[in-house]
Scaffold this active site. Structure first.
Site, PDB file in Angstrom:
ATOM      1  N   SER A 250       0.837  -1.212   0.100  1.00  0.00           N
ATOM      2  CA  SER A 250       0.122  -0.083  -0.009  1.00  0.00           C
ATOM      3  C   SER A 250       0.880   1.107   0.137  1.00  0.00           C
ATOM      4  O   SER A 250       2.257   1.053   0.041  1.00  0.00           O
ATOM      5  CB  SER A 250      -0.840  -0.029   1.218  1.00  0.00           C
ATOM      6  OG  SER A 250       0.007   0.420   2.341  1.00  0.00           O
ATOM      7  N   LYS A 251       0.223   2.412  -0.067  1.00  0.00           N
ATOM      8  CA  LYS A 251       0.959   3.601  -0.068  1.00  0.00           C
ATOM      9  C   LYS A 251       1.934   3.675   1.109  1.00  0.00           C
ATOM     10  O   LYS A 251       2.929   4.430   0.802  1.00  0.00           O
ATOM     11  CB  LYS A 251      -0.104   4.703   0.184  1.00  0.00           C
ATOM     12  CG  LYS A 251      -0.924   5.077  -1.097  1.00  0.00           C
ATOM     13  CD  LYS A 251      -0.847   6.611  -1.562  1.00  0.00           C
ATOM     14  CE  LYS A 251      -1.100   7.002  -3.034  1.00  0.00           C
ATOM     15  NZ  LYS A 251      -1.926   6.280  -3.894  1.00  0.00           N
ATOM     16  N   ARG A 252       1.664   3.127   2.208  1.00  0.00           N
ATOM     17  CA  ARG A 252       2.325   3.384   3.466  1.00  0.00           C
ATOM     18  C   ARG A 252       3.906   2.603   3.036  1.00  0.00           C
ATOM     19  O   ARG A 252       4.948   2.927   3.885  1.00  0.00           O
ATOM     20  CB  ARG A 252       1.781   2.579   4.616  1.00  0.00           C
ATOM     21  CG  ARG A 252       1.297   3.758   5.489  1.00  0.00           C
ATOM     22  CD  ARG A 252       0.253   2.996   6.311  1.00  0.00           C
ATOM     23  NE  ARG A 252      -0.984   2.431   5.845  1.00  0.00           N
ATOM     24  CZ  ARG A 252      -1.621   1.266   5.974  1.00  0.00           C
ATOM     25  NH1 ARG A 252      -0.903   0.721   6.878  1.00  0.00           N
ATOM     26  NH2 ARG A 252      -2.754   1.102   5.527  1.00  0.00           N
TER      27      ARG A 252
END
Ligand code: GLU
Length: 482
Positions: A250-252
């Protein structure tokens, strides 16, 4: 049967690595079979869809070399078609209007929870009488349209990746909403599972290849194919891309969109190569470094892994390096110029072209990512580069001042400099000062580049001298050394 596959991104964000990887598998499969690869933009979420994301998706696919043969088709332009198909299902008695209020549905779910049951729609409006419907309409309720799902059905398919997959009708959550609420004589906005099936039928899609996160939609979609009287395509659900902890990337985890990878200095070839390896193993004897065309020749689903694939930055960097090291300096220069410009370095892309290509030749073999060229080449572009702590320490060594002084004196005679001449200057200084060659080289690096490590010293020296930076840099180094 001719192979027709599609990638169907929603333009609610930039082209995601997961979507791009699904596109890779579709493209490879299509090219392997001489089939057709179609681009469909699933833009029915009007609130979150943006034209700039569509643009980003198309640019990303093009950059990666994933050219499509048909499309882009836009779902928002096909609304009449979807409504016509929903009307067919209503007419055949395979779908119906359901009038529950959100509060009633919440209460139903709460009651199920209290009984320790999985939440599902209990089909309570499946068989309303005309009078009951009339009463709800009189109250001003706006119905959704639900598709009937038979609890007793067993649904199974042979997945290209996962083999036989089976579902029970009763696990699908009850009759499913296919159109949002609207006035009772209208058909509201149709929903994902329905429009995908209509599109895949109309576009004669033979194989639906998509991420594993869609696997729960497939049994519902199979029932819709049957209801619409269409042949069910072959499905293949590809494993997800995971982070190092094993969760969905994910973006994280840093960057996840293809344009971010591009900005970070990965080549399209390396990204496409790496994405293919994330989930597919090349056959015995095939190198890990390959282009899409070569992968397409060898592609088959029996070498696609079932398990999720962990995203590995080190591996990607290694692959990217393999591509960068192979690039001819002219091509590498074209790729580096935007990074140097972005960094605000002053140069003339045309007039300085031979100098820039020489830089590319020098730094290319050590690079893993294009953006490294900014820090790596700062000493070549910035006049007052400064001296790092380690360079300062080096310049303060015994004999360093004499070494720099000796080089400066010799260098002043050279308007241009070759590698041989640079080497002979060093030999001269070894003789005249009696210092060790190693000390002279290290000191020279510190003085010329402002650091104790970096690209090839002799080549760096030539490059600096060509741009009249070597002498003033060494003059500044003398001040530090003495
Ligand atoms: N629009 C869906 C997505 O972005 C793809 C649907 C499909 O491939 O069936 O994940």
């Amino acid at each position: 049967m001719s192979v027709r596959v599609r990638i169907a991104p929603s333009p609610t964000g930039s082209l995601h690595i997961g979507t791009a990887r699904t596109a890779v598998f579709n493209w490879l499969f299509a090219r392997h079979h001489g089939g057709t690869f179609i681009l469909r933009i699933e833009d029915t979420d009007l609130e979150r869809s943006r034209p700039e994301y569509t643009e980003n998706i198309m640019q990303g696919l093009t950059w990666l070399g994933l050219t499509w043969d048909e499309g882009p088709f836009f779902q928002t332009q096909r609304m009449d078609q979807y409504r016509e198909n929903i009307q067919q299902l209503l007419d055949k008695g395979l779908a119906y209007r359901a009038y529950e209020t959100p509060e009633e549905l919440d209460a139903m779910r709460e009651a199920q929870k209290a009984r320790n049951e999985a939440p599902r729609y209990d089909n309570r409006h499946r068989n309303l009488t005309p009078d009951q419907e009339a009463a709800f309409i009189a109250e001003g309720r706006k119905p959704v349209i639900r598709f009937k799902i038979d609890d007793d059905r067993d649904i199974s398919w042979t997945d290209l990746v996962r083999g036989t997959v089976s579902w029970k009708g009763r696990d699908l959550g009850g009759d499913m909403v296919i159109a949002r609420a609207a006035a009772a004589d209208e058909i509201g906005p149709p929903l994902y599972n329905f429009v995908v099936v209509v599109d895949d039928i109309d576009m004669a899609i033979s194989h639906v290849i998509r991420g594993e996160d869609h696997i729960g939609n497939t049994p519902k979609q199979i029932l819709l194919y049957e209801a619409l009287g269409a042949t069910v395509p072959t499905f293949g659900h590809t494993p997800l891309i995971l982070n190092q902890q094993g969760a969905k990337l994910s973006k994280r985890d840093g960057v996840t969109s293809i344009s971010d990878f591009q900005t970070m200095g990965y080549t399209a070839e390396a990204i496409a190569n790496y994405m293919t390896l994330l989930g597919w193993s090349p056959p015995e004897g095939m190198d890990e470094i390959f282009g899409l065309t070569e992968a397409a020749e060898n592609f088959s689903f029996d070498r696609v892994n079932k398990a999720g694939a962990k995203f590995d930055w080190d591996k990607l960097n290694w692959i990217n390096g393999q591509y960068l090291h192979k690039l001819p300096p002219t091509q590498l220069t074209d790729l580096l110029i935007p990074y140097w410009q972005q960094a605000g370095y002053a140069f003339d892309p045309e007039g300085d072209r031979p100098w820039l290509e020489h830089i590319a030749e020098v730094i290319g073999p050590g690079m893993a990512r294009l953006d490294e060229c900014v820090a790596l080449c700062r000493y070549l572009f910035v006049a007052d580069v400064g001296f790092t702590e380690s360079a300062t320490n080096q310049l303060k060594q015994n004999g360093a001042a004499a070494a720099v002084q000796g080089v400066l004196e010799a260098l002043e005679k050279y308007e241009t400099l070759t590698a041989d001449e640079a080497q002979s200057i060093i030999q001269t200084v070894v003789k005249s000062t009696g210092l060790k060659k190693g000390l002279i080289m290290k000191t020279l690096r510190a003085g010329l580049t402002g650091d104790t490590q970096g690209p090839d010293l002799i080549q760096s020296w030539l490059l600096l001298h060509q741009h009249q930076i070597a002498i003033p840099r060494l003059e500044a180094a003398i001040l530090v050394a003495t």
